[in-house]
Motif scaffolding. Structure first.
Motif, PDB file in Angstrom:
ATOM      1  N   ARG A 634       0.816  -1.214   0.000  1.00  0.00           N
ATOM      2  CA  ARG A 634       0.000   0.000   0.000  1.00  0.00           C
ATOM      3  C   ARG A 634       0.856   1.275   0.000  1.00  0.00           C
ATOM      4  NH1 ARG A 634      -4.111  -0.377   4.770  1.00  0.00           N
ATOM      5  NH2 ARG A 634      -5.395   1.022   3.504  1.00  0.00           N
ATOM      6  N   TYR A 794      -3.197   1.813 -13.904  1.00  0.00           N
ATOM      7  CA  TYR A 794      -3.712   2.633 -12.805  1.00  0.00           C
ATOM      8  C   TYR A 794      -5.001   2.033 -12.241  1.00  0.00           C
ATOM      9  CZ  TYR A 794      -5.566   6.627 -10.232  1.00  0.00           C
ATOM     10  OH  TYR A 794      -6.078   7.435  -9.248  1.00  0.00           O
ATOM     11  N   ASP A 795      -5.909   1.635 -13.117  1.00  0.00           N
ATOM     12  CA  ASP A 795      -7.178   1.055 -12.660  1.00  0.00           C
ATOM     13  C   ASP A 795      -6.942  -0.220 -11.842  1.00  0.00           C
ATOM     14  OD1 ASP A 795      -8.578   3.075 -13.868  1.00  0.00           O
ATOM     15  OD2 ASP A 795      -9.029   1.934 -15.688  1.00  0.00           O
ATOM     16  N   GLU A 798      -4.828   0.635  -8.492  1.00  0.00           N
ATOM     17  CA  GLU A 798      -5.586   1.419  -7.530  1.00  0.00           C
ATOM     18  C   GLU A 798      -6.664   0.559  -6.877  1.00  0.00           C
ATOM     19  OE1 GLU A 798      -8.461   4.136  -5.833  1.00  0.00           O
ATOM     20  OE2 GLU A 798      -8.819   2.765  -7.497  1.00  0.00           O
ATOM     21  N   THR A 799      -7.340  -0.270  -7.673  1.00  0.00           N
ATOM     22  CA  THR A 799      -8.357  -1.177  -7.121  1.00  0.00           C
ATOM     23  C   THR A 799      -7.737  -2.199  -6.181  1.00  0.00           C
ATOM     24  OG1 THR A 799      -9.699  -0.937  -9.116  1.00  0.00           O
ATOM     25  CG2 THR A 799     -10.135  -2.865  -7.729  1.00  0.00           C
ATOM     26  N   ASP A 803      -1.069   1.309  -3.677  1.00  0.00           N
ATOM     27  CA  ASP A 803      -1.120   2.768  -3.787  1.00  0.00           C
ATOM     28  C   ASP A 803       0.163   3.371  -4.339  1.00  0.00           C
ATOM     29  OD1 ASP A 803      -3.599   2.451  -2.716  1.00  0.00           O
ATOM     30  OD2 ASP A 803      -3.096   3.173  -0.724  1.00  0.00           O
ATOM     31  N   ALA A 806       0.278   2.619  -8.017  1.00  0.00           N
ATOM     32  CA  ALA A 806      -0.788   3.380  -8.682  1.00  0.00           C
ATOM     33  C   ALA A 806      -0.375   4.839  -8.861  1.00  0.00           C
ATOM     34  CB  ALA A 806      -2.084   3.284  -7.881  1.00  0.00           C
ATOM     35  N   ARG A 807       0.292   5.394  -7.854  1.00  0.00           N
ATOM     36  CA  ARG A 807       0.770   6.783  -7.993  1.00  0.00           C
ATOM     37  C   ARG A 807       1.824   6.890  -9.092  1.00  0.00           C
ATOM     38  NH1 ARG A 807       0.164   6.795  -2.301  1.00  0.00           N
ATOM     39  NH2 ARG A 807       2.339   6.235  -1.965  1.00  0.00           N
ATOM     40  N   SER A 822      -8.196  12.152  -9.050  1.00  0.00           N
ATOM     41  CA  SER A 822      -7.983  11.395  -7.819  1.00  0.00           C
ATOM     42  C   SER A 822      -9.250  10.624  -7.463  1.00  0.00           C
ATOM     43  CB  SER A 822      -7.616  12.344  -6.671  1.00  0.00           C
ATOM     44  OG  SER A 822      -6.411  13.006  -6.957  1.00  0.00           O
ATOM     45  N   ARG A 823      -9.056   9.366  -7.159  1.00  0.00           N
ATOM     46  CA  ARG A 823     -10.201   8.545  -6.787  1.00  0.00           C
ATOM     47  C   ARG A 823     -10.708   8.970  -5.409  1.00  0.00           C
ATOM     48  NH1 ARG A 823     -10.473   3.785  -9.877  1.00  0.00           N
ATOM     49  NH2 ARG A 823      -9.713   4.336 -11.940  1.00  0.00           N
ATOM     50  N   HIS A 826     -11.562   5.001  -0.672  1.00  0.00           N
ATOM     51  CA  HIS A 826     -12.186   3.673  -0.635  1.00  0.00           C
ATOM     52  C   HIS A 826     -13.012   3.539   0.637  1.00  0.00           C
ATOM     53  CE1 HIS A 826     -10.554   1.541  -4.066  1.00  0.00           C
ATOM     54  NE2 HIS A 826      -9.370   2.076  -3.822  1.00  0.00           N
TER      55      HIS A 826
END
Length: 897
Positions: A634, A794-795, A798-799, A803, A806-807, A822-823, A826
């Motif tokens: 993460r 990224y999808d 991120e899911t 993290d 994803a960044r 930015s999502r 969660h």
């Protein structure tokens, strides 16, 4: 708030107790430890709690220094008045309590006993708040103390107040982490006030001041010294000793029968009048006149329960008795105890009645030890066996019982006691098998105390000695030594020494097994060992007997399916058998699998919360390695560093050094801190390790490429390719393909990686393959193509809760001119770890009672968590959790399985 008569000098302490009972009355239960020297006023504060809570039902238990060997004896005292609610409990918890309290045969899980008591108290408190008082808790038997500590930390939503009185200077580690109030001595002015209010005799100023000086602030001493007629204590006497002296003074002038009745009462901590009167009858005592005379001393009351005026009074009477008087009392109590309903208590009294060795009583204690062991009372089993050794006449039986007592002491965590027992053995009288068993125990105790190479090498020596007597068992001991050496780590080359010894001395096996596979891995290399490793972990026996090693082998073989199968077996078997070790290992592996392989951070958090609950329920420290993976994947650098520091400081975690470095490499690669990733990955693959090298290799390749270390990258890639080809799994080949793309810059390698990992189960690895491919495409100037790969990366990442990576994908997209939104947070990020666990279980269809049983909390606590979850997530019902599992992360399978 109800007010009651003030105790002199105890205003702050009584306020703490009144706050505890007031909170419990409002449904916010809790616990408080009252700690202080003997006679300082702990029992008076426990009595004050009753006056401060008149609407409460009160149940009591008393620890006894003479009864610490009997498992669950203290808990039984507390729960007997509540057994009317036994049928309100789930069958598994009800059965566990029945077995723990000697009402049925079986083996209760220790945390099931805890849940049973929690359910019992919760049921009892539905109609009336409950006050539980435990005096002299430092003398509770170990099994009761563990359950009560478990209980004390789970009362936050129940109308239950739990009060412990613990004597300073006595071992009571179980209560160290609970809220406490420390009692100190009264000031001189407070002492004079107490004497003025409570002294049974008029005192002039000179006598009063002398008593104040002698009592040294002890309220009980102030009240008892005048009753004893006053005395000049020796300068080196402690205040409790003076108080006991005062209590003993009350025995002066008693008839022999009254004195013996009081000794009988002091030798039986149960306070059962039926047992006392029966024992007195065996001794021919005139109960009418004798009990009246004994009660006239004020030391004890003989009503529906036999009780002493203070725990020190019981101790004083017992210690004042001569050896012959105590033996007479215990013999009478043994004769009066029903061997059918209380065999352990009868054996205990018989043992105390012995003036010398007695093989019959020793054999009875052996049977008690077996029963205690089956009921989870390992410490009690050790105590029974140790006493059995002392009473054994037969030399051969004494040796066998000494070895058994040492093993039980070791299992109970009393390594010093185990070592002391082993030192009593005379090697000249031991058979070769007994010498091997003693050497094995010495190895285990040395390892437990020092975590160095001495333990594994002593194990090797024991295995060599056994090899001619029992070759197959000896192979198991060699494997024990090798497994132990992995925990010691690379320091001093212990793994190599154990491997060399095993190769030279281990008896041959009928067919290659796990020991052969590990020896081949160390000495012959991965390619030669891979088929043997595969055969070993496909064997159900290996998975059952060596689950930790089996999971590590699955990782080294790049085999997520086998890893998942072993994890599922561990969790299901741990639940079915009540084994906390298997269950915790399985939950930790489930967390690793969820965050590293399948990319389900919600499940990883839920499994971590449950592992912590099991650890807490069994009085163990939570495992750290899966938390390390969770923090690394993460991208939580600070959290990771805190865990790493904890591992470095904790000897039990020393063997996870390779895990630490491998996960650190993942963390730093995700954060694009490639120099740090390179240093960590290099340490992870240093010579001397066996496991977790494979996962570190792709991290090493990436970090070396980014740091412009082509030779390092090429060497790591070659090793990775050799391993993944030998393992033959699509997962391994896919990871090797994207690592190869990093070194060669060949687009076909990236495409192959994406194809091999595209089955959709290994989301984190697939996401990283797309990320690396997209990064390579951007550096080739292929902006349109790279965006497709980077958006996919990224999808996926991120899911999957990756993290850091994803960044990285988002930064690459921005570098191409794309805007990355930015999502939103969660849902699982809004919840505590335990709330995530509750939400997933309820979302999978579990009832509140089922969730309570799985997370070792009360149903009230589960319902409180649900209210918090609904508030944080804007829900109104359980069905919304069931219908929208995406609120708490991807659902793969039944979270309750």
């Amino acid at each position: 708030m109800h007010t009651s008569p003030a105790l002199v000098g105890r205003l702050d302490e009584t306020r703490r107790i009144e706050a505890l009972t007031a909170a419990a009355r409002d449904g916010r239960g809790g616990a408080l430890v009252v700690r202080g020297e003997a006679g300082i006023g702990k029992t008076a504060l426990l009595d004050h709690a009753v006056r401060a809570a008149p609407s409460f039902r009160v149940v009591d238990a008393f620890g006894s220094e003479f009864e610490q060997e009997l498992p669950y004896s203290g808990l039984h005292q507390l729960c007997v008045p509540l057994l009317e609610h036994l049928d309100d409990l789930p069958p598994r918890h009800r059965d566990a309590l029945r077995v723990a309290f000697g009402m049925a045969e079986g083996t209760p899980g220790e945390f099931e006993v805890g849940l049973g008591v929690l359910g019992l108290m919760s049921a009892a408190a539905r109609s009336q708040p409950l006050l539980c008082r435990v005096d002299d808790a430092q003398w509770l038997d170990g099994a009761s103390a563990k359950v009560l500590r478990f209980l004390a930390r789970r009362l936050a939503t129940d109308p239950v107040a739990l009060l412990f009185a613990v004597r300073i200077g006595e071992r009571a580690d179980e209560f160290d982490e609970l809220p406490e109030v420390l009692l100190r001595g009264l000031t001189d002015d407070q002492a004079r006030t107490l004497l003025a209010e409570r002294s049974p005799f008029p005192l002039d100023d000179q006598v009063r001041d002398r008593l104040v000086a002698e009592a040294q602030g002890s309220p009980l001493a102030l009240l008892e010294l005048p009753r004893a007629g006053g005395f000049e204590p020796p300068d080196n006497s402690s205040v409790p000793a003076w108080i006991e002296h005062g209590f003993r003074a009350r025995l002066t002038g008693l008839s022999g029968h009254a004195r013996l009745l009081l000794i009988l009462a002091s030798a039986d901590p149960t306070g059962d009048p039926g047992l006392l009167w029966s024992a007195a009858h065996h001794l021919g005592l005139d109960l009418t006149s004798t009990s009246a005379e004994a009660a006239g001393t004020g030391l004890a009351a003989f009503g529906h329960r036999v009780s002493f005026c203070h725990p020190l009074a019981r101790s004083a009477v017992y210690r004042a008795a001569g050896d012959a008087e105590r033996r007479t009392a215990h013999r009478a109590l043994a004769d009066a105890t029903d061997p059918g309903t209380a065999p352990d208590r009868q054996a205990w009294h018989r043992a105390q009645a012995c003036a010398g060795p007695d093989d019959e009583v020793a054999a009875q204690l052996d049977r008690c030890a077996a029963r205690a062991q089956s009921r989870g009372g390992v410490a009690a089993a050790a105590a029974f066996l140790e006493r059995s050794v002392a009473l054994s006449l037969d030399p051969e039986l004494r040796i066998e019982r000494t070895l058994a007592a040492a093993q039980a002491s070791f299992d109970a965590g009393a390594t010093d006691k185990a070592i002391a027992l082993l030192t009593t053995l005379d090697n000249a009288g031991l058979s070769e098998l007994q010498r091997a068993q003693a050497e094995l125990l010495r190895g285990r105790t040395a390892f437990a105390r020092h975590r160095d190479g001495a333990g594994p090498m002593l194990m090797v020596s024991a295995a060599r000695r056994l090899s001619t007597l029992d070759p197959q068992r000896a192979r198991g001991w060699f494997l024990d030594a090798l497994e132990m050496s992995l925990v010691v780590g690379r320091a001093g080359g212990v793994v190599g020494q154990v491997v060399a010894a095993a190769r030279a001395s281990a008896p041959a096996s009928a067919s290659p097994d796990l020991l052969d596979a590990l020896l081949a891995l160390v000495t012959d290399g991965y390619r030669a060992a891979a088929p043997l490793l595969r055969r070993a972990i496909d064997d159900d026996t290996t998975r059952a007997r060596r689950p930790a090693l089996a999971t590590m082998v699955a990782v080294e073989l790049w085999d997520p399916d086998t890893h998942a199968a072993i994890t599922e077996w561990l969790v299901k078997t741990g639940r079915a058998t009540g084994s906390p070790l298997l269950l915790r290992l399985g939950l930790a592996q489930k967390a690793v699998e969820a965050i590293v392989l399948t990319g389900d951070p919600g499940q990883a958090l839920a499994a971590t919360a449950e592992e912590a609950a099991v650890a807490d329920a069994t009085d163990a420290a939570p495992l750290l390695y899966h938390r390390l993976h969770l923090a690394a994947q993460r991208g939580r650098r600070d959290e990771f560093l805190q865990l790493a520091a904890a591992i470095a400081a904790e000897p039990d975690q020393a063997g996870w050094v390779t895990n630490l470095h491998a996960t650190a490499a993942t963390l730093h690669n995700g954060l694009a801190d490639y120099p740090a990733a390179l240093a960590a990955a290099r340490r992870a693959v240093e010579p001397g390790g066996i496991f977790l090298i494979g996962p570190a290799l792709p991290e090493l390749v990436e970090a070396a490429v980014r740091c412009d270390e082509p030779a390092v990258a090429a060497e790591a890639l070659a090793t990775l390719a050799e391993r993944t080809e030998a393992s033959g799994t699509a997962t391994g080949r896919g990871i090797a393909a994207y690592a190869r793309g990093l070194v060669t810059g060949n687009e076909n390698d990236y495409r192959e990686a994406v194809d091999l990992l595209a089955d959709g189960r290994l989301t984190p690895y697939l996401g990283r393959a797309h990320l690396l491919y997209g990064e390579w495409l951007r550096r080739q100037g292929r902006r349109r193509d790279c965006r497709v790969q980077l958006h996919t990366a990224y999808d996926l990442l991120e899911t999957a809760g990756q993290d850091g990576f994803a960044r990285r994908a988002a930064d690459e997209l921005r570098a191409t001119g794309e805007r990355v939104h930015s999502r939103s947070e969660h849902p699982y990020e809004k919840l505590t770890m335990q709330e995530v666990a509750v939400a997933r279980l309820v979302g999978a269809g579990a009832t509140s009672n089922e969730v309570a049983g799985q997370l070792f909390v009360s149903k009230r606590t589960v319902d409180a968590h649900l209210r918090s979850i609904f508030r944080k997530l804007g829900l109104t019902s359980r069905r919304q959790l069931r219908d929208h599992p995406e609120l708490i992360g991807a659902t793969r399978g039944n979270a309750y399985a």
